[in-house]
Design a protein around this motif. Structure first.
Motif, PDB file in Angstrom:
ATOM      1  N   LEU A  37       0.832  -1.209   0.000  1.00 29.88           N
ATOM      2  CA  LEU A  37       0.000   0.000   0.000  1.00 29.88           C
ATOM      3  C   LEU A  37       0.866   1.258   0.000  1.00 29.88           C
ATOM      4  CD1 LEU A  37      -2.898   0.957  -0.026  1.00 29.88           C
ATOM      5  CD2 LEU A  37      -2.943   0.834   2.462  1.00 29.88           C
ATOM      6  N   LEU A  38       1.958   1.240   0.770  1.00 35.56           N
ATOM      7  CA  LEU A  38       2.866   2.398   0.801  1.00 35.56           C
ATOM      8  C   LEU A  38       3.459   2.650  -0.586  1.00 35.56           C
ATOM      9  CD1 LEU A  38       4.798   2.081   4.179  1.00 35.56           C
ATOM     10  CD2 LEU A  38       3.244   3.909   3.469  1.00 35.56           C
ATOM     11  N   ASP A  39       3.873   1.567  -1.243  1.00 33.08           N
ATOM     12  CA  ASP A  39       4.403   1.677  -2.614  1.00 33.08           C
ATOM     13  C   ASP A  39       3.379   2.319  -3.531  1.00 33.08           C
ATOM     14  OD1 ASP A  39       6.739   0.548  -1.962  1.00 33.08           O
ATOM     15  OD2 ASP A  39       6.521  -1.280  -3.164  1.00 33.08           O
ATOM     16  N   LEU A  40       2.149   1.854  -3.401  1.00 39.07           N
ATOM     17  CA  LEU A  40       1.076   2.354  -4.268  1.00 39.07           C
ATOM     18  C   LEU A  40       0.817   3.839  -4.019  1.00 39.07           C
ATOM     19  CD1 LEU A  40      -1.540  -0.521  -4.391  1.00 39.07           C
ATOM     20  CD2 LEU A  40      -0.680   0.773  -6.339  1.00 39.07           C
ATOM     21  N   ASN A  82      -8.151   0.309  -4.887  1.00 38.64           N
ATOM     22  CA  ASN A  82      -8.566  -0.970  -4.329  1.00 38.64           C
ATOM     23  C   ASN A  82      -8.272  -2.119  -5.304  1.00 38.64           C
ATOM     24  OD1 ASN A  82      -9.693  -2.460  -2.249  1.00 38.64           O
ATOM     25  ND2 ASN A  82     -11.684  -2.498  -3.250  1.00 38.64           N
ATOM     26  N   ARG A  83      -8.610  -1.871  -6.577  1.00 41.73           N
ATOM     27  CA  ARG A  83      -8.388  -2.886  -7.613  1.00 41.73           C
ATOM     28  C   ARG A  83      -6.896  -3.220  -7.748  1.00 41.73           C
ATOM     29  NH1 ARG A  83     -12.049  -0.606 -10.957  1.00 41.73           N
ATOM     30  NH2 ARG A  83     -10.436   0.776 -11.755  1.00 41.73           N
ATOM     31  N   GLU A  84      -6.099  -2.166  -7.780  1.00 41.47           N
ATOM     32  CA  GLU A  84      -4.662  -2.365  -7.972  1.00 41.47           C
ATOM     33  C   GLU A  84      -4.028  -3.036  -6.751  1.00 41.47           C
ATOM     34  OE1 GLU A  84      -3.078  -2.339 -10.596  1.00 41.47           O
ATOM     35  OE2 GLU A  84      -1.020  -2.484  -9.862  1.00 41.47           O
ATOM     36  N   LEU A  85      -4.488  -2.641  -5.575  1.00 43.42           N
ATOM     37  CA  LEU A  85      -3.971  -3.271  -4.348  1.00 43.42           C
ATOM     38  C   LEU A  85      -4.273  -4.772  -4.359  1.00 43.42           C
ATOM     39  CD1 LEU A  85      -2.794  -3.195  -1.426  1.00 43.42           C
ATOM     40  CD2 LEU A  85      -5.105  -2.666  -0.643  1.00 43.42           C
ATOM     41  N   ASN A  86      -5.513  -5.109  -4.714  1.00 40.82           N
ATOM     42  CA  ASN A  86      -5.907  -6.521  -4.728  1.00 40.82           C
ATOM     43  C   ASN A  86      -5.146  -7.316  -5.784  1.00 40.82           C
ATOM     44  OD1 ASN A  86      -7.585  -5.654  -2.789  1.00 40.82           O
ATOM     45  ND2 ASN A  86      -9.484  -5.920  -3.932  1.00 40.82           N
ATOM     46  N   ARG A  87      -4.891  -6.665  -6.913  1.00 42.18           N
ATOM     47  CA  ARG A  87      -4.134  -7.340  -7.963  1.00 42.18           C
ATOM     48  C   ARG A  87      -2.727  -7.670  -7.451  1.00 42.18           C
ATOM     49  NH1 ARG A  87      -0.663  -7.049 -11.653  1.00 42.18           N
ATOM     50  NH2 ARG A  87       0.047  -4.962 -11.116  1.00 42.18           N
ATOM     51  N   ILE A 104     -10.146 -19.981  -2.131  1.00 42.97           N
ATOM     52  CA  ILE A 104     -10.218 -19.213  -0.884  1.00 42.97           C
ATOM     53  C   ILE A 104      -9.154 -18.110  -0.900  1.00 42.97           C
ATOM     54  CG2 ILE A 104      -9.886 -19.319   1.628  1.00 42.97           C
ATOM     55  CD1 ILE A 104     -10.977 -22.214   1.512  1.00 42.97           C
ATOM     56  N   ALA A 105      -7.933 -18.494  -1.325  1.00 42.84           N
ATOM     57  CA  ALA A 105      -6.846 -17.512  -1.380  1.00 42.84           C
ATOM     58  C   ALA A 105      -7.214 -16.374  -2.326  1.00 42.84           C
ATOM     59  CB  ALA A 105      -5.559 -18.191  -1.842  1.00 42.84           C
ATOM     60  N   HIS A 106      -7.743 -16.742  -3.480  1.00 41.88           N
ATOM     61  CA  HIS A 106      -8.100 -15.769  -4.501  1.00 41.88           C
ATOM     62  C   HIS A 106      -9.153 -14.799  -3.981  1.00 41.88           C
ATOM     63  CE1 HIS A 106      -8.496 -14.408  -8.642  1.00 41.88           C
ATOM     64  NE2 HIS A 106      -7.448 -15.149  -8.910  1.00 41.88           N
ATOM     65  N   ARG A 107     -10.204 -15.349  -3.407  1.00 41.20           N
ATOM     66  CA  ARG A 107     -11.324 -14.511  -2.960  1.00 41.20           C
ATOM     67  C   ARG A 107     -10.902 -13.571  -1.824  1.00 41.20           C
ATOM     68  NH1 ARG A 107     -16.901 -14.928  -3.378  1.00 41.20           N
ATOM     69  NH2 ARG A 107     -16.381 -15.443  -5.527  1.00 41.20           N
ATOM     70  N   THR A 108     -10.124 -14.086  -0.868  1.00 44.22           N
ATOM     71  CA  THR A 108      -9.721 -13.226   0.248  1.00 44.22           C
ATOM     72  C   THR A 108      -8.778 -12.124  -0.247  1.00 44.22           C
ATOM     73  OG1 THR A 108      -8.119 -14.936   0.825  1.00 44.22           O
ATOM     74  CG2 THR A 108     -10.072 -14.802   2.197  1.00 44.22           C
ATOM     75  N   ALA A 109      -7.912 -12.465  -1.208  1.00 42.03           N
ATOM     76  CA  ALA A 109      -7.020 -11.434  -1.759  1.00 42.03           C
ATOM     77  C   ALA A 109      -7.835 -10.388  -2.504  1.00 42.03           C
ATOM     78  CB  ALA A 109      -5.984 -12.063  -2.684  1.00 42.03           C
ATOM     79  N   GLU A 110      -8.844 -10.846  -3.240  1.00 39.01           N
ATOM     80  CA  GLU A 110      -9.726  -9.908  -3.955  1.00 39.01           C
ATOM     81  C   GLU A 110     -10.408  -8.962  -2.975  1.00 39.01           C
ATOM     82  OE1 GLU A 110     -11.456 -12.278  -7.853  1.00 39.01           O
ATOM     83  OE2 GLU A 110     -12.526 -12.344  -5.985  1.00 39.01           O
ATOM     84  N   ARG A 111     -10.669  -9.466  -1.786  1.00 42.23           N
ATOM     85  CA  ARG A 111     -11.342  -8.645  -0.782  1.00 42.23           C
ATOM     86  C   ARG A 111     -10.347  -7.772  -0.015  1.00 42.23           C
ATOM     87  NH1 ARG A 111     -13.804 -11.644   3.216  1.00 42.23           N
ATOM     88  NH2 ARG A 111     -14.782  -9.700   3.819  1.00 42.23           N
ATOM     89  N   GLY A 112      -9.084  -7.796  -0.411  1.00 38.63           N
ATOM     90  CA  GLY A 112      -8.108  -6.888   0.182  1.00 38.63           C
ATOM     91  C   GLY A 112      -7.317  -7.462   1.336  1.00 38.63           C
TER      92      GLY A 112
END
Ligand code: ZN
Length: 328
Positions: A7-10, A123-128, A205-213
């Motif tokens: 997040l800091l990088d972003l 949010n989108r970029e962070l999740n990606r 599960i990993a995918h969905r939780t990462a998508e949720r931030g």
């Protein structure tokens, strides 16, 4: 990288983006002013108006001449003139508007509606990046791509078809991922032979939780043992620390790693115990049955995994899905 570091990088990238867009805007103003001096003057006047200097003068004059014009209408008038001059010189009418990569947050990354929250673009970029960090970028093993048709709806085991059972497991896992970190069960244990979709569920599960931030940590049991062995050799807790601290740890294929009695059992127990105490969530998939888990990892570990107050056990049934898919 942790979520905070990403997040800091972003945020730094957003500041850089604002700067670049401002420079681009200023270059356009310079370019147009050089070509169309009258328009350049108008831009300078508008700038001064925004800064309040002209307005003071106008108000003074207005009092004398009784020809006061309000600031918004003055601005609208100037903007109209600027647009007209741009268009007649062959430019797009918004050529001298401020430039934003995201007009919604004006490249701040945050919006207020009504309280401060992350803009969708950030949010989108962070999740990606979280997905990328978890090694799941471009992974197609997601709940969206889950296909119940790959499971047999014929073979019944205790009155339940493989498809019904798989569907129940899918719902439980999806619910876990959608409600994380306030889940109904703290941990999940996915059991069953290979080729029944356990790894698929873990990755969903990993995918969905990462998508949720959130930042899931996905690891194979083999890699876990490598880290444990490294820590043992170096007499250091550092190699296992990220796994110890991850809010969500997914361990795939427990039981397939080589067994090193002193290391595996002790370190695995410490890991599960520590995570349990800290209230962190763990999801494990294994080909082993409960008695095999006990034989391999001792009673200490298996009794922990059998504790129904913290572990939801999900058992896959039926035949190998991959061979079924190959046949069809
Ligand atoms: Zn935005």
């Amino acid at each position: 990288m942790t979520r905070e570091q990403i997040l800091l990088d972003l945020q730094q990238e957003y500041r850089h983006r604002q700067e670049m867009n401002l420079r681009k805007y200023e270059a356009r103003v310079d370019e147009v002013s050089a070509k169309l001096p009258a328009l350049g003057q108008l831009m300078a006047q508008r700038h001064a108006l925004v800064m309040g200097t002209i307005r003071q003068g106008l108000l003074k004059a207005g009092r004398d001449q009784n020809a006061q014009q309000s600031l918004p209408s003055l601005m609208a008038d100037m903007n109209r003139q600027i647009k007209e001059q741009l268009v007649s010189a062959g430019y797009p009418e918004d050529y001298l508007q401020p430039i934003y990569t995201c007009p919604v947050c004006k490249d701040e990354g945050y919006v207020f509606d009504p309280s401060r929250r992350m803009c969708d673009c950030l949010n989108r970029e962070l999740n990606r990046r979280l997905l990328e960090e978890a090694g799941l970028a471009g992974d197609t093993q997601t709940f969206e791509n889950y296909d119940p048709e790959v499971f047999s709806d014929k073979d019944e085991v205790g009155g339940t078809t493989q498809r019904q059972m798989a569907e129940f497991i899918r719902k439980t896992c999806q619910n876990f991922a959608d409600t994380f970190p306030v889940t109904q069960w703290q941990n999940l244990l996915l059991m069953g032979q290979s080729g029944l979709g356990k790894t698929y569920m873990l990755r969903c599960i990993a995918h969905r939780t990462a998508e949720r931030g959130f930042q899931p940590m996905y690891t194979s049991a083999y890699h876990l043992l490598e880290l444990a062995r490294k820590g043992y050799m170096e007499n250091s807790s550092a190699p296992l620390a990220p796994l110890m601290e991850a809010p969500l740890l997914l361990i795939d294929d427990l039981g397939t790693e080589p067994l090193m009695q002193n290391i595996t059992v002790t370190q695995l127990f410490n890991l599960l115990n520590e995570r349990q105490l800290r209230g962190l969530h763990t999801v494990i998939s294994t080909n082993l049955s409960m008695s095999e888990l006990k034989d391999r990892y001792t009673e200490r570990i298996s009794s922990r995994l059998m504790d129904a107050s913290c572990w939801r056990r999900l058992s896959f049934i039926g035949g190998d899905v991959r061979t079924r898919m190959k046949r069809s």
